[in-house]
Design an enzyme around this catalytic site. Sequence first.
Site, PDB file in Angstrom:
ATOM      1  CE  LYS A  41     -54.671  81.327  24.195  1.00  0.00           C
ATOM      2  NZ  LYS A  41     -55.841  80.485  23.900  1.00  0.00           N
ATOM      3  CG  MET A 123     -56.657  71.991  26.582  1.00  0.00           C
ATOM      4  SD  MET A 123     -55.800  72.629  27.975  1.00  0.00           S
ATOM      5  CE  MET A 123     -54.721  73.823  27.290  1.00  0.00           C
ATOM      6  NE  ARG A 358     -49.560  80.395  19.665  1.00  0.00           N
ATOM      7  CZ  ARG A 358     -50.704  79.773  19.479  1.00  0.00           C
ATOM      8  NH1 ARG A 358     -51.434  79.413  20.499  1.00  0.00           N
ATOM      9  NH2 ARG A 358     -51.142  79.521  18.266  1.00  0.00           N
ATOM     10  NE  ARG A 580     -20.596  49.757  16.016  1.00  0.00           N
ATOM     11  CZ  ARG A 580     -21.379  50.815  16.278  1.00  0.00           C
ATOM     12  NH1 ARG A 580     -21.487  51.788  15.394  1.00  0.00           N
ATOM     13  NH2 ARG A 580     -22.052  50.870  17.408  1.00  0.00           N
ATOM     14  CD  GLU A 806     -18.061  47.108  24.336  1.00  0.00           C
ATOM     15  OE1 GLU A 806     -19.081  47.448  23.720  1.00  0.00           O
ATOM     16  OE2 GLU A 806     -17.034  46.700  23.763  1.00  0.00           O
ATOM     17  CB  SER A 825     -14.425  54.750  23.913  1.00  0.00           C
ATOM     18  OG  SER A 825     -15.592  55.118  23.222  1.00  0.00           O
ATOM     19  CG  ASP A 830     -22.319  45.563  23.891  1.00  0.00           C
ATOM     20  OD1 ASP A 830     -23.211  44.709  23.844  1.00  0.00           O
ATOM     21  OD2 ASP A 830     -21.527  45.784  22.958  1.00  0.00           O
ATOM     22  CB  CYS A 893     -18.280  55.341  20.781  1.00  0.00           C
ATOM     23  SG  CYS A 893     -17.866  53.717  21.444  1.00  0.00           S
TER      24      CYS A 893
HETATM   25  C1  PEP Z   1     -21.579  49.911  22.350  1.00  0.00           C
HETATM   26  O1  PEP Z   1     -21.680  48.798  22.849  1.00  0.00           O
HETATM   27  O2  PEP Z   1     -22.052  50.938  22.825  1.00  0.00           O
HETATM   28  C2  PEP Z   1     -20.862  50.059  21.075  1.00  0.00           C
HETATM   29  C3  PEP Z   1     -20.593  51.234  20.570  1.00  0.00           C
HETATM   30  O3  PEP Z   1     -20.539  48.916  20.441  1.00  0.00           O
HETATM   31  P1  PEP Z   1     -21.543  48.131  19.466  1.00  0.00           P
HETATM   32  O4  PEP Z   1     -22.780  48.935  19.362  1.00  0.00           O
HETATM   33  O5  PEP Z   1     -20.812  48.002  18.181  1.00  0.00           O
HETATM   34  O6  PEP Z   1     -21.693  46.857  20.193  1.00  0.00           O
HETATM   35 MG    MG Z   2     -20.456  47.208  22.048  1.00  0.00          MG
END
Ligand code: PEP
Ligand code: MG
Length: 941
Positions: A41, A123, A358, A580, A806, A825, A830, A893
């Site tokens: 301000k 405030m 602002r 999946r 993973e 990936s 995990d 992922c």
């Molecule tokens: C992970 O482990 O990030 C993953 C994408 O597999 P999931 O969540 O299915 O275990």
């Molecule tokens: Mg996994």
Amino acid sequence: MNTPDSLELRRRATSNEKPHQKFVFSFTEGDGKNKQLLGGKGANLCEMTQIGLNVPPGFVISTEACLGYLADPTNQLQEGILAEVMEHMYEVEQAAEKTFGDPENPLLVSVRSGSALSMPGMMDTILNLGLNKKTLQGLIAQTGNERFCYDAYRRFIQLFGKVALGVPDEKFDIIFESVKQKAGVKLDIGLHTENLKEISQQFLDVVKEHTGKPFPEDVYAQLEIAIKAVFNSWMGKRAIDYRREFNITPQMANGTAVNVVAMVFGNMGNDSATGVAFTRDPGTGENILFGEYLVNAQGEDVVAGIRTPKAVSQLKDEMPALYHQLEELREKLEEHYKEVQDFEFTIEKGTLYCLQTRNGKMNATAMVRTSVEMVKEKLIARQDALLRLKPGMLEQLLHPRLDSLHKSQPLAQGLPASPGAASGQCVFDADRAELLGRSGHKVILVREETKPEDIHGFFASQGILTSRGGKTSHAAVVARGMGKPCVAGAEGIHVDVKLRQAVIGERILHEGDFITIDGGTGYVYQGIIPTVEPIFSDELKTLLQWADEVAQLKVMANADTPAAAQKALNYGAMGIGLCRTERMFNAPDRLPIVVEMILATTEEERLVALSQLLPIQRQDFKDILTSMAPRPVTIRLLDPPIHEFLPKEEELREELVHLRHLKDTASGVHNLFNSLRLLHAYDENAKSPIPFNEKGIELIDQAIVKKEQMLKKVHDLYEVNPMLGHRGVRLGLTYPEIYKMQIQAILEAATECQEANIDVRPEIMVPQVCNVEELTTVRGYVEEIKQRIEKERGLKLAFKFGTMIEVVRACVTADELAQEAEFFSFGTNDLTQATFSFSREDAENKFLPLYAEKNILHDNPFEILDIAGVGKLMRFAVELGRKINPDLKVGICGEHGGQPDSIQFCHKLGLTYVSCSGPRVPVARLAAAHAKLGEAKNSSL
Ligand code: PEP
Ligand code: MG
């Protein structure tokens, strides 16, 4: 001019002659860009003054002064500050041609808070400072308006009493209401001078009674107390809660500045007014002056929603010349700030002042629209349009709206103050809202009007409903900032907090009753009304297209079914990064086959079940590949431990007990029928129905055998720690026929698509790999099936083979894995568990909240990627993998693939793509563009 007050202060302030740091900056000298030092301000007031807007004179006391004061155990302002304040007060006196504390020609000031980041209402601020018994008389003589002066006086005593002296607000409210009642007046504006005089005197008495001292008459003493009170409010509960909720760190805002500004009055008569406006509509983004004002009122009346204000468009008729000036001001502000502004103005006897400005807080719809329109108006560049929107904000656009087919009649209507629809149980105070919200209830906070101290109730509620106040009231502004629906000023609702109910005409809503509010229309309904998914606006499409052009990362979606794939495509997914396959097994037509497969005791039996699953999976893959063509679709082979497809042991035991009881009963009834027949007491033709006959008993026996088999299998499959046990590739190698069936289904689906000239890009991904031998073996299955199909069908199959990363060992042996895999990936769900050795479910329930509170682990690593640990492993894996194959495709992922900070890190790592759930795809697309645009700034990884 020196008053006795000022002389005393100057003496105190200059008693020590040592040179000191500069803490106070006049609006004409302060650096308008230095928000850390001057607060948002204060910096803006400096900038506004310096670009020639009509701002009342004033100065800023820096945030450094605040921090110094808060660190002082004796509660003193740092040395020299008061002397600087004195000098600047003198300058303000010169500019305003009034003198602070002068009984003839008094200067009044406001003392306002303001930190580097806007924290609306969190405030304290004090207005009309400088009033005492003497200056009050001077002001009366000067304005000739005794009523206005007493009104200002009673407001000042209350605000100063509450904020600076700690007198509870209720004490003032009780007096105010009783005088109003005695005078037979409904609205504050109906109070006469005599009433206001009486109120002022009683207020002074209350202060004396509460503090044990008379109200301070010395105006400089008032100023010093007020400055300290505003500094203290930085450490007030509301401000601390707000900073915690919005993750405001000391690097972002540290301490509040204090702005001392000459007062101008919007309540000096019918040629005066006060208002709040936005340079564009903050609800829709439309390019129109948007705001509200009240004639003959003070600013707090508009913000607190005490009187319901008029739309600013009405000012065109009421004060045309001033409306015109306001339009000019709007243009000047946007031209200078290149951003939508939220500004306060006051008209004092026909002169327009701009009190503050602002950047406007807007909902996501408005942000998107203004971003695109400001580019088209050549006000900003595309890059600025992308950067002004926080990616997470786009999630608001995915909020549901009311199903337009609903037939419910609204109970009441207020102002559409923050769009989106929400249902929940009514609660009438913030504490209850917090209590119920935390225990998992969906609640709507229903208040007459909200105040900053209700903020915890906002956090816990689905939406806010108020019976007073406008679109710029506290409730509206805060709800919009949070992206929560709000209906404000629904005047037909009478809220009774004590009775925990709200009365709407004939109806009474009790606490706990369900209501639905629609912040887009302002309607309030009884009960829960179904909602529908929002539609992507053209502006959002344009903006995200610009984002895709900038971004380096591709954005894929995690989707497991053809319907989810289609949805992801609508969100702009550039492919499927994780399908999946186990989720396909859970559908009711497949689960019995999967159970057969699990119960099989020989490979032959298992193959029978798998041969039934094959065509189902093939069709699913074909549908997904076709709908995504020519985009890549990464299909993960079966991952979870197979016991997950079987019922739980307790369930099975319970079912067996029931079945055995049923068998006894059925046998008993069957015997009874036979006995009755022997006694000729029963019609010979009557047949006992299933299950009370032999057939029935046989069926029950079969069911018992099946359940016993399942129970035995559950025992056989029992693992102490299944998530670290027989799952993923380990399972695939134990029962190769399962993986082979899935590989065959994928490759045959691809074959059928290729034969139909559909350009599909399947990618086969192996989960939980920790050792290259695992990958080599599965690759062997793939090769064998591929060759067989290619030979049979006479074509060349195009697909990729890769692995999830993973497991920690996969990261550190990524060079070996890259010999076999064409892509990696990161499964960071995990990988995070493995890196921390935390089980997610236990960690999130048991100790992560405590870790966050104690700052041991600030962020939940399952939501925000742990760059220092998991991130380091990822970097290692990318480097090792790309050493073997420089073109290695690498993505993520895990859930982090949709989280903006984590996406930024993935960009820096040089990943090829991120993959996240469908609705987060737009967020990820914008975050990917931000990551690229922020590259120059954050080049050190
Ligand atoms: C992970 O482990 O990030 C993953 C994408 O597999 P999931 O969540 O299915 O275990
Ligand atoms: Mg996994």
